[in-house]
Design a protein around this motif. Structure first.
Motif, PDB file in Angstrom:
ATOM      1  N   ARG A   1      -4.634  -0.057  -4.482  1.00  0.00           N
ATOM      2  CA  ARG A   1      -5.506   0.327  -3.382  1.00  0.00           C
ATOM      3  C   ARG A   1      -5.403  -0.689  -2.251  1.00  0.00           C
ATOM      4  O   ARG A   1      -5.009  -1.845  -2.439  1.00  0.00           O
ATOM      5  N   GLU A   2      -5.784  -0.236  -1.043  1.00  0.00           N
ATOM      6  CA  GLU A   2      -5.633  -1.088   0.141  1.00  0.00           C
ATOM      7  C   GLU A   2      -6.453  -2.359   0.033  1.00  0.00           C
ATOM      8  O   GLU A   2      -5.984  -3.443   0.391  1.00  0.00           O
ATOM      9  N   ASP A   3      -7.691  -2.263  -0.470  1.00  0.00           N
ATOM     10  CA  ASP A   3      -8.521  -3.459  -0.550  1.00  0.00           C
ATOM     11  C   ASP A   3      -7.933  -4.481  -1.523  1.00  0.00           C
ATOM     12  O   ASP A   3      -7.985  -5.695  -1.283  1.00  0.00           O
ATOM     13  N   ALA A   4      -7.340  -3.990  -2.621  1.00  0.00           N
ATOM     14  CA  ALA A   4      -6.711  -4.899  -3.578  1.00  0.00           C
ATOM     15  C   ALA A   4      -5.475  -5.558  -2.966  1.00  0.00           C
ATOM     16  O   ALA A   4      -5.235  -6.754  -3.175  1.00  0.00           O
ATOM     17  N   ALA A   5      -4.683  -4.788  -2.240  1.00  0.00           N
ATOM     18  CA  ALA A   5      -3.496  -5.346  -1.594  1.00  0.00           C
ATOM     19  C   ALA A   5      -3.882  -6.426  -0.590  1.00  0.00           C
ATOM     20  O   ALA A   5      -3.253  -7.488  -0.518  1.00  0.00           O
ATOM     21  N   ILE A   6      -4.929  -6.178   0.180  1.00  0.00           N
ATOM     22  CA  ILE A   6      -5.395  -7.159   1.150  1.00  0.00           C
ATOM     23  C   ILE A   6      -5.855  -8.430   0.445  1.00  0.00           C
ATOM     24  O   ILE A   6      -5.501  -9.545   0.852  1.00  0.00           O
ATOM     25  N   GLY A   7      -6.637  -8.263  -0.625  1.00  0.00           N
ATOM     26  CA  GLY A   7      -7.131  -9.424  -1.349  1.00  0.00           C
ATOM     27  C   GLY A   7      -6.013 -10.259  -1.949  1.00  0.00           C
ATOM     28  O   GLY A   7      -6.029 -11.494  -1.881  1.00  0.00           O
ATOM     29  N   ILE A   8      -5.009  -9.602  -2.522  1.00  0.00           N
ATOM     30  CA  ILE A   8      -3.889 -10.323  -3.135  1.00  0.00           C
ATOM     31  C   ILE A   8      -3.091 -11.077  -2.082  1.00  0.00           C
ATOM     32  O   ILE A   8      -2.761 -12.255  -2.240  1.00  0.00           O
ATOM     33  N   VAL A   9      -2.773 -10.394  -0.979  1.00  0.00           N
ATOM     34  CA  VAL A   9      -1.899 -10.997   0.035  1.00  0.00           C
ATOM     35  C   VAL A   9      -2.582 -12.165   0.734  1.00  0.00           C
ATOM     36  O   VAL A   9      -1.993 -13.241   0.895  1.00  0.00           O
ATOM     37  N   PHE A  10      -3.836 -11.984   1.167  1.00  0.00           N
ATOM     38  CA  PHE A  10      -4.424 -13.066   1.956  1.00  0.00           C
ATOM     39  C   PHE A  10      -4.717 -14.294   1.101  1.00  0.00           C
ATOM     40  O   PHE A  10      -4.588 -15.432   1.569  1.00  0.00           O
ATOM     41  N   THR A  11      -5.074 -14.089  -0.182  1.00  0.00           N
ATOM     42  CA  THR A  11      -5.279 -15.260  -1.038  1.00  0.00           C
ATOM     43  C   THR A  11      -3.953 -15.951  -1.339  1.00  0.00           C
ATOM     44  O   THR A  11      -3.892 -17.196  -1.415  1.00  0.00           O
TER      45      THR A  11
ATOM     46  N   ARG B   1       0.831  -1.210   0.000  1.00  0.00           N
ATOM     47  CA  ARG B   1       0.000   0.000   0.000  1.00  0.00           C
ATOM     48  C   ARG B   1       0.864   1.259   0.000  1.00  0.00           C
ATOM     49  O   ARG B   1       0.537   2.250  -0.655  1.00  0.00           O
ATOM     50  N   ARG B   2       1.987   1.232   0.734  1.00  0.00           N
ATOM     51  CA  ARG B   2       2.840   2.426   0.844  1.00  0.00           C
ATOM     52  C   ARG B   2       3.709   2.650  -0.390  1.00  0.00           C
ATOM     53  O   ARG B   2       4.112   3.781  -0.668  1.00  0.00           O
ATOM     54  N   ASN B   3       4.022   1.592  -1.118  1.00  0.00           N
ATOM     55  CA  ASN B   3       5.018   1.706  -2.180  1.00  0.00           C
ATOM     56  C   ASN B   3       4.479   1.409  -3.573  1.00  0.00           C
ATOM     57  O   ASN B   3       5.261   1.163  -4.494  1.00  0.00           O
ATOM     58  N   SER B   4       3.181   1.448  -3.744  1.00  0.00           N
ATOM     59  CA  SER B   4       2.613   1.222  -5.069  1.00  0.00           C
ATOM     60  C   SER B   4       1.307   1.984  -5.203  1.00  0.00           C
ATOM     61  O   SER B   4       0.819   2.585  -4.244  1.00  0.00           O
ATOM     62  N   ARG B   5       0.735   1.951  -6.394  1.00  0.00           N
ATOM     63  CA  ARG B   5      -0.543   2.606  -6.642  1.00  0.00           C
ATOM     64  C   ARG B   5      -1.718   1.701  -6.305  1.00  0.00           C
ATOM     65  O   ARG B   5      -2.867   2.088  -6.457  1.00  0.00           O
TER      66      ARG B   5
END
Length: 289
Positions: free
Chosen positions: A90-100, A84-88
């Motif tokens: 969005r937070e919800d997308a980052a969460i979805g990618i990481v937890f899956t 989230r801090r180092n890319s464009r």
């Protein structure tokens, strides 16, 4: 009739299940107030799923499951924050990618290294068969969360409402965020054994969301969410004996039912209250009912 209602208390496993459920419900309810205020519902979901590879790795390396699960959860939280801090993204997308990704890695490890760990137990839990050491672990986690709230609760409350103001008056907002993330991860790990990784998400969201509809004061919201979490967990564990259903499932269904009632009937923020307010606003000035 009274004797029949007291039957669950005659069995040690039921007494233990009700105790552990009540403790988990209370602690999850307390944290759910912060989760609801910060909009961290998806984060709780991510942490609950991210513990799976940690459990698998802990078994492979011969380490305690709780240690692996906690490390995996905190690593997932750090990765989500880094993206989230180092890319464009969005937070919800980052969460979805990481937890899956973490959950998928856990599935791969469990299939490559067969063990006595059942994925169903990780996902759905087994509060009726919880071991004494797991009960002790949950009590220790609960005590730790209460200690954090006693020492830094006011700072966490200020940060949750306005992180910019908290930073301006000299509070270490990064430390506060890690404290709250650590509490959520620890509770998710401890509760995973009892209600499972999936159902702990609801217990970290529903009580706080319900209390949020019922009051505008954060202190009352935390107290209400804690009491609601403990009461519904205890009642759900008790009721599961009579209906012979999943204990965690009964608890979550009960919490969802109470949330729906609050959503409709809450005196100020319920659907009926909002409908009355719209009707009053639409009336011409001076119109008498």
């Amino acid at each position: 009739m009274t004797e029949m209602l007291l039957v669950p208390f005659e069995y040690e496993y039921m007494r233990n299940a009700m105790l552990v459920s009540a403790v988990i419900g209370a602690v999850c309810g307390l944290l759910s107030g912060f989760v609801a205020l910060k909009g961290w519902s998806l984060l709780g979901d991510a942490l609950a799923h991210a513990v799976v590879p940690g459990v698998a790795l802990a078994w492979i390396l011969g380490l305690p499951f709780a240690l692996g699960a906690f490390a995996s959860g905190m690593l997932a939280a750090w990765v989500m924050g880094f993206i989230r801090r180092n890319s464009r993204i969005r937070e919800d997308a980052a969460i979805g990618i990481v937890f899956t990704a973490f959950f998928g890695a856990g599935l791969v490890l469990l299939t490559l290294f067969p063990s006595n760990i059942r994925l169903q137990t990780i996902i759905l839990g087994n509060v009726l068969g919880i071991a004494p050491e797991d009960t002790t672990q949950m009590l220790i986690v609960a005590a730790g969360v209460l200690a954090v709230m006693a020492l830094r609760g006011r700072d966490l409350m200020l940060w949750a409402f306005d992180a910019t103001h908290a930073r301006a008056i000299g509070l270490n907002t990064g430390l506060l965020q890690m404290l709250l993330l650590g509490c959520v991860a620890a509770v998710a790990v401890a509760a995973m054994v009892a209600v499972g990784a999936v159902l702990v998400i609801a217990m970290l969201v529903a009580p706080g969301a319900t209390a949020y509809l019922l009051t505008d004061r954060f202190g009352r919201m935390l107290a209400g969410a804690t009491a609601l979490g403990a009461a519904t967990a205890l009642a759900g564990a008790y009721a599961s004996y009579f209906i012979d259903g999943s204990t965690g499932g009964v608890i979550v269904c009960l919490q969802a039912l109470i949330f729906i009632l609050a959503l409709v009937l809450a005196p100020r923020h319920g659907l009926l209250a909002a409908r009355r307010a719209r009707r009053q606003a639409a009336r011409p000035a001076g119109f008498a009912a």
